[in-house]
Design a protein around this motif. Structure first.
Motif, PDB file in Angstrom:
ATOM      1  N   GLU A  82     -12.516  32.312  29.179  1.00 20.35           N
ATOM      2  CA  GLU A  82     -13.981  32.395  29.189  1.00 20.35           C
ATOM      3  C   GLU A  82     -14.535  33.382  28.167  1.00 20.35           C
ATOM      4  O   GLU A  82     -15.664  33.249  27.719  1.00 20.35           O
ATOM      5  CB  GLU A  82     -14.459  32.784  30.603  1.00 20.35           C
ATOM      6  CG  GLU A  82     -14.456  34.282  30.932  1.00 20.35           C
ATOM      7  CD  GLU A  82     -13.089  34.952  30.905  1.00 20.35           C
ATOM      8  OE1 GLU A  82     -12.075  34.238  30.993  1.00 20.35           O
ATOM      9  OE2 GLU A  82     -13.037  36.190  30.779  1.00 20.35           O
TER      10      GLU A  82
ATOM     11  N   ASP B 255     -13.517  38.818  36.128  1.00 15.57           N
ATOM     12  CA  ASP B 255     -12.881  37.589  35.674  1.00 15.57           C
ATOM     13  C   ASP B 255     -11.862  37.122  36.702  1.00 15.57           C
ATOM     14  O   ASP B 255     -10.726  37.571  36.718  1.00 15.57           O
ATOM     15  CB  ASP B 255     -12.207  37.826  34.309  1.00 15.57           C
ATOM     16  CG  ASP B 255     -11.544  36.563  33.777  1.00 15.57           C
ATOM     17  OD1 ASP B 255     -11.807  35.463  34.333  1.00 15.57           O
ATOM     18  OD2 ASP B 255     -10.776  36.663  32.798  1.00 15.57           O
TER      19      ASP B 255
ATOM     20  N   ASP C  95     -13.001  43.666  32.771  1.00 16.75           N
ATOM     21  CA  ASP C  95     -13.097  42.665  31.707  1.00 16.75           C
ATOM     22  C   ASP C  95     -14.398  42.786  30.906  1.00 16.75           C
ATOM     23  O   ASP C  95     -14.674  41.968  30.035  1.00 16.75           O
ATOM     24  CB  ASP C  95     -12.936  41.256  32.309  1.00 16.75           C
ATOM     25  CG  ASP C  95     -12.295  40.269  31.355  1.00 16.75           C
ATOM     26  OD1 ASP C  95     -11.623  40.718  30.403  1.00 16.75           O
ATOM     27  OD2 ASP C  95     -12.480  39.048  31.551  1.00 16.75           O
TER      28      ASP C  95
ATOM     29  N   LYS D  24     -17.444  41.894  24.777  1.00 23.44           N
ATOM     30  CA  LYS D  24     -17.284  40.983  25.913  1.00 23.44           C
ATOM     31  C   LYS D  24     -17.706  41.682  27.207  1.00 23.44           C
ATOM     32  O   LYS D  24     -17.196  42.749  27.537  1.00 23.44           O
ATOM     33  CB  LYS D  24     -15.813  40.532  26.010  1.00 23.44           C
ATOM     34  CG  LYS D  24     -15.468  39.720  27.270  1.00 23.44           C
ATOM     35  CD  LYS D  24     -14.010  39.230  27.249  1.00 23.44           C
ATOM     36  CE  LYS D  24     -13.604  38.583  28.575  1.00 23.44           C
ATOM     37  NZ  LYS D  24     -12.199  38.122  28.594  1.00 23.44           N
TER      38      LYS D  24
ATOM     39  N   THR E 207     -11.468  42.327  25.872  1.00 20.72           N
ATOM     40  CA  THR E 207     -10.217  42.205  26.630  1.00 20.72           C
ATOM     41  C   THR E 207      -9.929  40.710  26.669  1.00 20.72           C
ATOM     42  O   THR E 207     -10.165  40.052  27.677  1.00 20.72           O
ATOM     43  CB  THR E 207     -10.404  42.755  28.057  1.00 20.72           C
ATOM     44  OG1 THR E 207     -11.655  42.233  28.569  1.00 20.72           O
ATOM     45  CG2 THR E 207     -10.462  44.264  28.089  1.00 20.72           C
TER      46      THR E 207
END
Ligand code: BES
Ligand code: MN
Ligand code: ZN
Length: 499
Positions: A351, A272, A290, A267, A376
């Motif tokens: 997301e 974020d 993130d 990711k 995460t």
């Protein structure tokens, strides 16, 4: 820090400090600590009999040699009870000792391969652990601090063994340890870097630098290519941000066939904010981290390229910011993922699973024997497991077991979470194929179940590192900030699969 391995007697080395070991409950001194004690006219044995040195794990005592030894100081590092020693405890004690000596102004240290031959630790793993402990323990992120540090750096660490025949083993352990620790520190740097520096473009630039340095193949897809591929879930998340998104693909080819053996997906949300479902402002700064999953897989594949196992590995990092704007994704919106599945957006803050959905589907279409994603992903995972271990979720027990074993070897703890089908019900939508939030209950699991819809039949494991990617305590070989978890686990796994 420069590290070298040499053949010598540790008591004969001229350096800022030598490290010798003492175990809890040890009756009598032998080997290097005995020779050192003798040279110091019994200073160590006296401290032991007075009870100041007990040998407890991470107990460190510094004695000045006052000319009785070529080394200026002797650090006696406690290793705890002999039968309870592990490679990870060696990493920890070496880190603590190096930091303490650094604080005292020492800039060169010599040590033996601590723990070798004890509790099943081989000379090679001990050397690896000493190397990792030193490099990880003295890590600091000072790139944006203009003021000079309070103390200097440790410039040199010498790992010593008296037996010439052991040198190749020491060198091997040192090399592996160095590659693993430097990759971990690279991931830490990327995660510690704030979001105005570590943008999606900067992640792609980092990938480019790694590809050039270590001979990896690199492709970076821009927004247009994401559109051509129909990556609707990823594109939905990118909409609120001005930073161009990047879909980064790295290949390491060490195997004989053209098939991909392992795909590592990370990711890469460089910030974020939550998007329109905006997060509370307290601790929002932590969301610069993130992209820790993306950093970890990038660092892992660069370590793999240096260790050169006979296996093919691919790393995929969907990178974007998650921000609110007049163009941003909204709760209630419906996106069509690359797989064709439609997704109802309940929260724009969920997301990670959206960008991973398209990345996992990309791997599924590309074809890979094993697929691991690192993210995460959920605060719920932190509630469930705390900051002690990473959560593992998957559709293949053998792969899960292998990852847990690779994590144990690295000292990166992983705990398996349940994936019963019943949890899937929480992700059912009334208006689309699936929704991106399954409620608060079992939130880490429903997030994993969402991902499983896009992993298909490929043997897959999802690692939720929301609790383990950062730490607020300096302990053992971890320092405040990014931990670099699970870089070393991923590399260990790939090495074990290559065998
Ligand atoms: N990046 C966060 C998860 C996170 C939280 C990571 C804390 C590290 C520390 C993720 O994108 C997120 O916001 N998840 C939401 C999901 C929810 C909206 C279903 C969460 O956990 O609150
Ligand atoms: Mn979020
Ligand atoms: Zn997130």
């Amino acid at each position: 820090m420069e590290i070298k391995v040499i053949v010598d007697d540790i008591t004969k080395i001229k350096t800022g400090a030598i490290i010798v070991n003492f175990f809890e409950g040890m009756e009598r001194l032998d080997g290097d600590i005995a020779t050192t004690d003798k040279a110091l006219d019994g200073a160590i044995s006296q401290l032991i009999s007075q009870g100041e040195i007990k040998g407890k794990l991470n107990e460190i005592t510094i004695i000045h040699s006052l000319g009785k030894l070529p080394a200026a100081r002797v650090a006696i590092a406690g290793l705890g009870k002999q039968q309870e020693l592990s490679q990870d405890k060696v990493r920890g004690v070496v880190a603590e000792t190096c930091r303490l000596l650094r604080q005292k102004g020492v800039n060169s240290i010599a040590t033996i391969a601590q723990g070798a031959g004890i509790a099943g630790i081989s000379l090679e793993s001990a050397t690896q652990a000493v190397t990792e402990g030193a490099l990880l323990g003295v890590y600091s992120f000072r790139r944006h601090i203009t003021k000079e540090a309070e103390y200097g750096e440790i410039k040199q660490l010498t790992i010593v063994d008296a037996d010439e025949a052991n040198l190749p083993i020491l060198e091997q352990g040192y090399h592996k340890g160095k590659v693993l620790a430097e990759a971990t520190n690279l991931a830490r740097d990327m995660v510690n870097e704030p979001a105005n520096y570590m943008t999606p473009n900067q992640m792609a630039e980092t990938a480019k630098r790694l590809a050039e340095t270590y001979g990896l193949e690199l492709s970076v897809f821009e927004r247009e290519q994401m559109q051509e591929l129909g990556m609707g879930a990823l594109l939905g998340v990118t909409r609120g941000s001005r930073q161009p998104p990047k879909f980064i693909v790295l290949h390491y080819r060490g195997g004989d066939s053209t098939e991909i053996d392992v795909a590592l997906v990370g990711k890469g949300i460089t910030f974020d904010s939550g998007g329109i479902s905006i997060k509370p402002s307290a601790k929002m700064d932590e969301m610069k981290g993130d992209m820790a999953g993306g950093a970890a897989v990038m660092a892992a594949i660069s370590a793999i390229a240096q260790l050169k196992p006979k296996i093919n590995v691919m790393a995929i990092i969907p990178a974007t910011e998650n921000l609110p704007s007049e163009n941003a994704l909204k709760p209630g919106d419906i996106l069509t993922a690359m797989s064709g599945k439609t997704i109802e957006i309940i929260s724009t803050d969920a997301e990670g699973r959206l960008i991973l959905a398209d990345a996992l589907d990309y791997v599924r279409k590309f074809g890979a024997k094993f697929m691991i994603d690192v993210a995460t992903l959920t605060g719920a995972c932190v509630i469930a497991l705390g900051k002690v271990c990473t959560g593992a979720f998957g559709n293949n027990q053998e792969l899960i077991d292998r990852i847990i074993a690779a994590g144990t070897e690295a000292g990166e703890l992983i705990w398996q979470m349940p994936m019963y089908d019943q949890y899937k019900e929480q992700n059912k939508s009334d208006v689309a194929d699936i929704k991106n939030v399954g409620g608060r209950e079992g939130g880490a699991i429903t997030a994993a179940q969402f991902l499983s819809e896009f992993a298909g039949d490929t043997p897959w494991v999802h690692l939720d590192i929301a609790g383990t990617s950062m730490t607020d305590k300096e302990k053992n070989y971890l320092v405040k900030g990014a931990t670099g978890v699970p870089v070393r686990t991923l590399v260990n796994l790939v090495l074990s699969l290559a065998k």
